[in-house]
Each structure stands twice: as structure tokens, then as C-alpha cells.
Design a protein around this motif. Structure first.
Motif, mmCIF file in Angstrom:
data_model
loop_
_atom_site.group_PDB
_atom_site.id
_atom_site.type_symbol
_atom_site.label_atom_id
_atom_site.label_comp_id
_atom_site.label_asym_id
_atom_site.label_seq_id
_atom_site.Cartn_x
_atom_site.Cartn_y
_atom_site.Cartn_z
ATOM 1 N N SER A 138 0.814 -1.210 0.000
ATOM 2 C CA SER A 138 0.000 0.000 0.000
ATOM 3 C C SER A 138 0.852 1.266 0.000
ATOM 4 C CB SER A 138 -0.931 0.012 1.216
ATOM 5 O OG SER A 138 -1.848 -1.049 1.162
ATOM 6 N N PHE A 139 2.029 1.202 0.614
ATOM 7 C CA PHE A 139 2.888 2.369 0.680
ATOM 8 C C PHE A 139 4.328 1.945 0.376
ATOM 9 C CE2 PHE A 139 -0.308 5.060 2.517
ATOM 10 C CZ PHE A 139 -1.069 4.201 3.301
ATOM 11 N N VAL A 140 5.114 2.907 -0.070
ATOM 12 C CA VAL A 140 6.528 2.660 -0.362
ATOM 13 C C VAL A 140 7.353 3.703 0.390
ATOM 14 C CG1 VAL A 140 8.324 2.609 -2.109
ATOM 15 C CG2 VAL A 140 6.076 1.679 -2.630
ATOM 16 N N LEU A 141 8.292 3.229 1.200
ATOM 17 C CA LEU A 141 9.263 4.102 1.860
ATOM 18 C C LEU A 141 10.541 4.043 1.031
ATOM 19 C CD1 LEU A 141 10.359 5.834 4.146
ATOM 20 C CD2 LEU A 141 10.871 3.743 5.401
ATOM 21 N N ARG A 142 10.899 5.179 0.431
ATOM 22 C CA ARG A 142 12.037 5.232 -0.486
ATOM 23 C C ARG A 142 13.132 6.106 0.105
ATOM 24 N NH1 ARG A 142 12.582 9.132 -5.544
ATOM 25 N NH2 ARG A 142 14.496 8.336 -6.476
ATOM 26 N N GLU A 143 14.368 5.595 0.073
ATOM 27 C CA GLU A 143 15.519 6.379 0.510
ATOM 28 C C GLU A 143 16.554 6.341 -0.600
ATOM 29 O OE1 GLU A 143 16.547 6.538 4.715
ATOM 30 O OE2 GLU A 143 18.525 5.832 4.132
ATOM 31 N N SER A 144 16.955 7.535 -1.050
ATOM 32 C CA SER A 144 17.905 7.654 -2.150
ATOM 33 C C SER A 144 19.125 8.430 -1.652
ATOM 34 C CB SER A 144 17.248 8.374 -3.337
ATOM 35 O OG SER A 144 18.178 8.585 -4.370
ATOM 36 N N GLU A 145 20.312 7.808 -1.805
ATOM 37 C CA GLU A 145 21.540 8.422 -1.334
ATOM 38 C C GLU A 145 22.518 8.582 -2.490
ATOM 39 O OE1 GLU A 145 21.443 6.406 3.138
ATOM 40 O OE2 GLU A 145 23.011 5.865 1.699
ATOM 41 N N GLY A 146 23.198 9.701 -2.508
ATOM 42 C CA GLY A 146 24.196 9.922 -3.538
ATOM 43 C C GLY A 146 25.510 9.224 -3.211
ATOM 44 N N ASP A 147 26.224 8.860 -4.254
ATOM 45 C CA ASP A 147 27.535 8.232 -4.104
ATOM 46 C C ASP A 147 28.573 9.338 -3.935
ATOM 47 O OD1 ASP A 147 29.355 5.681 -5.982
ATOM 48 O OD2 ASP A 147 29.892 6.823 -4.198
ATOM 49 N N PRO A 148 29.325 9.339 -2.811
ATOM 50 C CA PRO A 148 30.335 10.402 -2.629
ATOM 51 C C PRO A 148 31.342 10.449 -3.763
ATOM 52 C CG PRO A 148 29.976 9.188 -0.591
ATOM 53 C CD PRO A 148 29.230 8.452 -1.650
ATOM 54 N N ALA A 149 31.552 9.287 -4.403
ATOM 55 C CA ALA A 149 32.527 9.244 -5.504
ATOM 56 C C ALA A 149 31.918 9.712 -6.816
ATOM 57 C CB ALA A 149 33.086 7.835 -5.652
ATOM 58 N N GLY A 150 30.655 10.075 -6.811
ATOM 59 C CA GLY A 150 30.017 10.567 -8.028
ATOM 60 C C GLY A 150 29.361 9.483 -8.854
ATOM 61 N N GLY A 151 29.243 8.270 -8.336
ATOM 62 C CA GLY A 151 28.606 7.183 -9.084
ATOM 63 C C GLY A 151 27.091 7.254 -8.987
#
Length: 716
Positions: A138-151
Motif C-alpha cells: 500500500s505504501f513505499v518508503l524510499r531512501e535515495s543516497e548519492g555516491d560520494p565518488a560521483g557514481g
């Protein structure tokens, strides 16, 4: 020698012609003088009320979202959150629970991390999701993190059920952008300064909307995403006049909502680069929208005032009301309608009113004339007959004798109509005939959407049986079968939709409303099965083959009404749920069952019925898997339904059966097989044999990783 019969029409018109002329002339003159003014005044009031209602509904949609965005950053977990953590998840989920207009809640942090809570049903079909979301999400918990190396960014999706508890998760790398580059993040100016973004394609939702954002005291930004489809749906339900147009726009000329949702958006680009954007009024294809914007931009139209436009020489009434002032262009609601929508009916009414006044005066004057005693008694008889026809009481023939020609002819016509209705009711559902007769409305093409329960029945191996008999014998056999089965279904409030060879399609909750239609259909299926079993024994005595009947029952929304052409109509239900009910009947052949019902029917029928789970299936033509059940009988049958009780051995094993099926769906085949084989056996059980064979095959040849318990069917 024939008796003298007087003409009621000639007698009445001759005696009171002068009175008719004076009375009708007075009514028409007064109506013509005042009708136009009343029509315009009514039109202006209707437009003002409609515009105010649209504005109020828009405020109800936007104001709670603005308020929530303004106060939520002070909530303790969010106020202190400088990096993503679990403490703010409950607050984000609570927003979705209390604000149905909100489709997603985002928190962007200063390090580029994005935390979102989204409604799973709101995600666009074309959005690339992690493969295989769990059933029941019913719900989606999304976490998006950037790559410190730029990937690539690291994505972590957690799937939640209705109870807000996790039921699965996926980790993968994605192509999402940095939230700090999003419009809602950049527009935040500091805590307490609520901002509303311009309309744009909402990420992951795949349709235009806007974001309401506010900066967090500890850094980062909170944003709530909303779409306006609900407002367009509301506009579509408003009926100010036959040709009225209702829409919502902002002061920059962006069309936000329209009673026809397809006119509020435009498609730009093709293929993977295509996107949907909201329409600017100056670029609208509708000349009314362009003319309105020209007048508004030149200050010829002002909120809260009635105005008129001229479009192709036709006057258009316009009313505009402010919705709400936000950090951006103000929103306004507009209702526009041609003046002819209100004045044309008045002029037409003048013409029709002349004839109606003649008829009304004729009936009124006739009651006090010397002829009243000659027409009173037969007219009273005809009135009683008409009421009986309304109630569909058609058994007693009408016998009427009158000296007045019109009354005599009317009596003959009513007798013929009564006989014709009796024949008509044999081909059309009685409830439908009763509705048409009682309302006096003409049957016309079209229908309405409503929840229905649909049943399909079929005779096992009927084609083979029929080939062994003469056509006359087949006709006698099927007539006896349909007579018994139909009588039973009608007694249980079914509407017989059609006969298809040896099959019957029946439905509940149309045309007569039946609040407990799912339970009524299940009870009808059990009783009809009992009738079928009794017929099998009777047919064997007659030397006929036994007709074993299978049933499929499904509950869902469909459009029910009249289809066909203007001279030949058929009352039926249309929709995918009808096809699904037919598919359930056919699945009995695969499982060896007698009555299969869907999860929707089982849930709607309640706890009065005993069922056992059969499978998760994807029938031909279905888009989503459904769970199906075998309807066994009544949990506590009344004395008259004692034959519908479930055998004690089967009843005792229901919990064990459900547990074994759950083990199978979880991929624990050995435990499932042991559970089924441990159940008490009570004669032949094809479904049990089907599961034993399936489980032994799976144990001998284990399925690959990622196995799904859903069974797909390509046959009807």
C-alpha cells in the motif's frame, strides 16, 4: 342495433371552447412576459452557486495541505533531523493517512539524501520500480543516497502494507537526481515560509501536480506532492446547464482542472521523452477558454461579478470566484454557460405549455360538467387497472363497456397493453419491467456504474450429452432444467441476464438495489446446486442423463443498463468483472470443484458461509492475480436450508487446509503436503487430489528461485 356512443372530445370542446381560449391565452401571455426575466435571473444564481461550490471544494483540497506543510517541520523528529533516520517515518506516513489529496511526502537533506513516503497505487505504471513488489503493498518508503565518488545513487525501497508494517524491501542503483536540484527544494526560503511550486510532472507519479514545501529548522526541506485529478472529477459531476463549462485556473493562465480532464493537459514530445503538462489558456484549442482569457487579461472580468462574453454571436454567462491566495499566482474557479441554455427552455415551454394548459383545463372542467357521471365510473376502473399494471399485476383480464367511444377504445387499448406487457415480462427481468412501468420513463441506451455480484452456471459435458439425444428430447430436458434452476434463482432475488446455450448468467443489485448482494448470490448458488442435485436424481428416473452444474461467482463494479440499438435493447452488465465471473465458472473444470467464488465475493458475503482457499490465479484477460475460494455451505443453516450444511469432517479440516495452503504459497512444499495428507478424508475430493499431485511434482522437481504461487490460465 348498436348503442349510441358519444364522443367525449367533441362534447367537451363544444361546450367549453370559449373558456379554453380565454384561459390559455391569459396563461401564455403572462408566461411569455415573465419567463425570460426569470430564466436570466435563475441562470445568474445558478452560475454564482456553482462557482462558489467549486471554489469551496478547491479550498478544501488545498488548505489542509498548506496547513500541514506549515506546522509539520516543528514536529520533534523532523525539527531535529539533520540526517535521514527512522524517527521521521511515522510522521510522514501519518500525513498520507489523514490527507487523501497527498500522494507523496518528501524530505530532502543537506547532504543530498532523499527520504520519501509514496502511495503505491499512485505510482505511474511506466515508472521503473524494483522487480516483484510484494502483493498487498500500500505504501513505499524510499531512501535515495548519492555516491560520494560521483557514481549512481543508491536506492533503498521498503514496501509497507495497509497496517504500515514492512512486507518487503529492495536495494538497487538508480538514476534519480539530487533532491537539492528539485523545484520544491530550491524554492524553500526558511522555516515557516510555505511555498507552492509551479505545476510540473511529479517524479514517479507520471502526471502533473504541484509540491508544497517548507524548510526544516535543522536544515533540509519537507515537501508534499498533490495532484488535482480529484478536482476535475468533482467538476465533471456538476450540472449547471446542458452546455455549461467549469474549470479552475491560476492568474498566470494555467488551466488546473476542467470538467473534461482531457482538456486540462497536453502531451509534449514522443516516446521516452514524452511528458504531460498543464495547458495554458492562451494556447487552448477550445475557443471559449481563449475568449475567457482574453477578457480576463484585459480586466473585463473580475472575481465575484457576473459577466457576459460573446462567442460566435452567442451570449455566454460567466462567473468567477477566488479560491485561495498562496505563495504564487492566485487560483480562481470559473463557470460559463450559453444564455440559450436558460432561455431556450422557457420559449419551448411557452409552446408546450399551450397544449398542456388545454389538456389541464379540459380535465378540470370535465369533472364538474353534466358528463362527469358518464365518465367517472369507467375512468375509475381504468385508473385502478393502470395502477395494477404499474405493480405488474397482469393476471386478470380487463373487461370494460362504456357508451363513450374514447373510454371504450382506451379500455381496449389498455387490455391489449396488459396482454403485451405479460408477454414482454417473460423476456425481460420483472424488476426492470416494473421499474419502466412505474416511472413512465422510456427505455434508452446507456447505463450506470454500480457494484454487482454476477453468477455464471454451466452444465458439465452438455455438448456430449446433447449429441446423444434427439433435438426434441434436448429441448424437453433443458426446459425442465432451466425452469427449476430459474425458479430457484428468481426466488433468491436474482436478475436473469441471459441464457447462453446450457449456461445461465444471473446478477444481483440491478435493476433492484440489494445491499447484501454478495451474500444473496452465495446463498442462491448453494440452493441452486441443491436443486441441480435433486434434478440429477429426477432425470435418471426419466431416463435422461444427469446434468451436473458448475457455478462461478464474482463481485465488482460494472456498468449495467441497456445496450443494443434504438429499436432493440438488451439489459445487461458490461465490464471486466463479468468476464472474470465466467472465468471462475470455467476454472471448476481444472480444480474439480462445484462453486468457485472470488475473494471480493467472499469478503462481501461475510462470515455466514464456509469456504476454503483454492489458489491464487491469473485468469485469461485479467491484469492482476486474484484469490479464489470453493464455496462449501452455510456456517449455521436455518432449518429450511439444512441440506446446505457442511459435513463435520470437512468443517473440522478447514483450518488445517488453510494452513497447508499457506505453507504451499510460502514455498514450503513438504510442510504443505504433510498438512494436506494429515487432513481427514471424506470420499472423493478432487481439489485435495490436485494439490497432492502438484506438491509431489514440486518436491520432485523444485522450482527456480523467485517462484510464484500464482497460476496463470490462457483458456477461458
Amino acid at each position: 342495433m348498436p348503442r349510441l356512443r358519444l364522443s367525449f372530445t367533441v362534447t367537451l370542446l363544444t361546450a367549453f371552447a370559449l373558456i379554453f381560449t380565454l384561459g390559455v391565452a391569459a396563461v401564455v401571455l403572462v408566461f411569455r412576459a415573465t419567463g425570460g426575466e426569470v430564466a436570466v435571473a435563475t441562470a445568474e444564481r445558478s452560475l454564482a452557486q456553482a462557482a462558489q461550490l467549486v471554489a469551496a471544494r478547491s479550498r478544501a483540497l488545498l488548505r489542509p495541505v498548506l496547513t500541514t506543510t506549515g506546522v509539520l517541520p516543528d514536529f520533534h523528529p523532523l525539527a531535529e533531523a539533520t540526517t535521514p533516520g527512522q524517527s521521521d517515518v511515522a510522521a510522514l506516513l501519518r500525513i498520507l493517512a489523514v490527507e487523501p489529496a497527498v500522494q507523496g511526502v518528501s524530505v530532502g537533506f543537506t547532504d543530498g539524501t532523499l527520504r520519501q513516503v509514496l502511495r503505491f497505487a499512485a505510482l505511474a505504471p511506466e515508472v521503473t520500480r524494483p522487480a516483484g513488489p510484494p502483493i498487498g503493498t500500500s505504501f513505499v518508503l524510499r531512501e535515495s543516497e548519492g555516491d560520494p565518488a560521483g557514481g549512481p545513487r543508491r536506492e533503498h525501497w521498503i514496501f509497507l502494507g495497509d497496517d504500515l508494517l514492512p512486507i518487503g524491501e529492495r536495494r538497487f542503483t538508480g538514476t534519480a537526481g539530487d533532491p537539492r536540484d528539485a523545484p520544491w527544494y530550491r524554492q524553500a526560503r526558511g522555516p515557516g515560509a510555505v511555498r507552492v511550486s509551479p505545476l510540473y510532472d511529479l517524479p514517479l507519479l507520471g502526471r502533473p501536480g504541484l509540491s508544497v514545501s517548507n524548510a526544516l529548522p535543522s536544515g533540509g526541506v519537507l515537501a508534499l506532492d498533490i495532484t488535482l485529478e480529484g478536482l476535475s472529477a468533482f467538476l465533471a459531476t456538476q450540472r449547471v446547464s446542458p452546455n455549461a463549462t467549469l474549470f479552475l485556473f491560476d492568474a498566470d493562465g494555467i488551466l488546473l482542472a476542467h470538467q473534461d480532464p482531457t482538456r486540462a493537459v497536453q502531451r509534449l514530445g514522443e516516446g521516452a521523452t514524452a511528458r504531460t503538462t498543464w495547458l495554458a489558456l492562451p494556447n487552448a484549442a477550445d475557443p471559449l477558454l481563449r475568449a475567457f482569457w482574453t477578457a480576463y487579461a484585459s480586466a473585463a472580468l473580475r472575481p465575484g461579478e457576473d459577466a457576459r462574453l460573446s462567442l460566435a454571436g452567442q451570449p455566454i454567462l460567466v462567473r468567477m470566484e477566488p479560491v485561495i491566495d498562496i505563495a504564487g499566482p492566485p487560483l480562481l474557479a470559473v463557470v460559463a454557460a450559453p444564455l440559450d441554455d436558460f432561455t431556450a427552455p422557457v420559449l419551448d415551454g411557452v409552446r408546450r405549455g399551450t397544449f398542456f394548459a388545454l389538456g389541464a383545463l379540459a380535465i378540470g372542467l370535465a369533472g364538474i360538467t353534466l358528463l362527469a357521471w358518464r365518465v367517472g365510473r369507467p375512468l375509475g376502473r381504468l385508473t385502478r387497472e393502470a395502477e395494477a399494471i404499474r405493480r405488474l399485476e397482469l393476471d386478470n383480464p380487463l373487461r370494460l363497456d362504456s357508451r363513450i367511444t374514447e373510454v371504450q377504445r382506451l379500455g381496449g387499448a389498455m387490455a391489449a397493453m396488459k396482454a403485451a406487457l405479460a408477454n414482454f415480462a417473460a423476456y425481460v427481468p420483472h424488476d426492470l419491467v416494473r421499474q419502466l412501468v412505474s416511472t413512465g420513463e422510456a427505455a434508452r441506451l446507456g447505463g450506470d456504474r454500480r457494484p454487482l455480484t454476477v453468477m455464471f452456471t454451466d452444465v458439465e459435458g452438455f455438448t456430449t450429452l446433447a449429441e446423444a439425444l434427439e433435438p426434441e428430447e434436448v429441448m424437453r430436458l433443458t426446459s425442465a432444467y432451466f425452469e427449476a434452476l430459474t425458479t430457484r434463482l428468481l426466488a433468491d432475488h436474482a436478475t436473469i441476464d441471459k441464457y447462453i446455450g446450457d449456461a445461465v448468467m444471473a446478477l444481483w443489485n440491478a435493476p433492484r438495489r440489494e445491499p447484501r448482494h454478495a451474500a444473496q448470490a452465495c446463498l442462491a448458488a448453494l440452493r441452486a446446486r441443491q436443486v441441480s442435485l435433486e434434478l440429477e436424481a429426477e432425470f435418471v428416473v426419466r431416463g435422461w442423463p444427469a446434468l451436473h452444474t458448475r457455478f462461478g461467482v464474482h463481485t465488482g463494479e460494472a456498468v449495467v443498463g441497456n445496450i443494443g440499438s434504438s429499436d432493440r435493447l438488451s439489459y445487461t452488465a458490461i465490464g471486466t468483472m463479468v468476464n472474470l465471473a465466467s472465468r471462475l465458472e470455467g476454472l471448476n473444470k481444472f480444480y474439480g470443484t462445484g462453486i468457485l467464488i472470488s475473494e471480493a465475493t467472499r469478503r462481501g458475503a461475510g462470515t455466514a458461509f464456509l469456504c476454503r482457499p483454492v489458489d491464487l490465479v491469473l485468469p485469461k484477460g485479467a491484469r492482476r492475480p486474484i484469490e479464489i475460494f470453493e464455496l462449501l455451505g452455510l456456517a449455521e443453516p436455518a432449518p429450511e436450508d439444512a441440506a446446505l450444511a457442511v459435513a463435520s469432517s470437512i468443517r473440522a479440516g478447514l483450518d488445517g487446509w488453510a494452513a497447508a495452503v499457506a505453507e504451499y504459497r510460502a514455498g514450503r512444499f513438504a510442510a504443505a503436503l504433510a498438512g494436506i495428507e494429515a487432513l481427514p478424508a471424506d470420499g472423493a475430493d478432487p481439489l485435495r487430489a490436485t494439490y497432492v499431485t502438484r506438491l509431489r511434482t514440486l518436491l520432485a522437481d523444485p522450482p527456480p528461485q523467485g517462484w510464484s504461487p500464482v497460476i496463470g490460465f490462457n483458456d477461458k
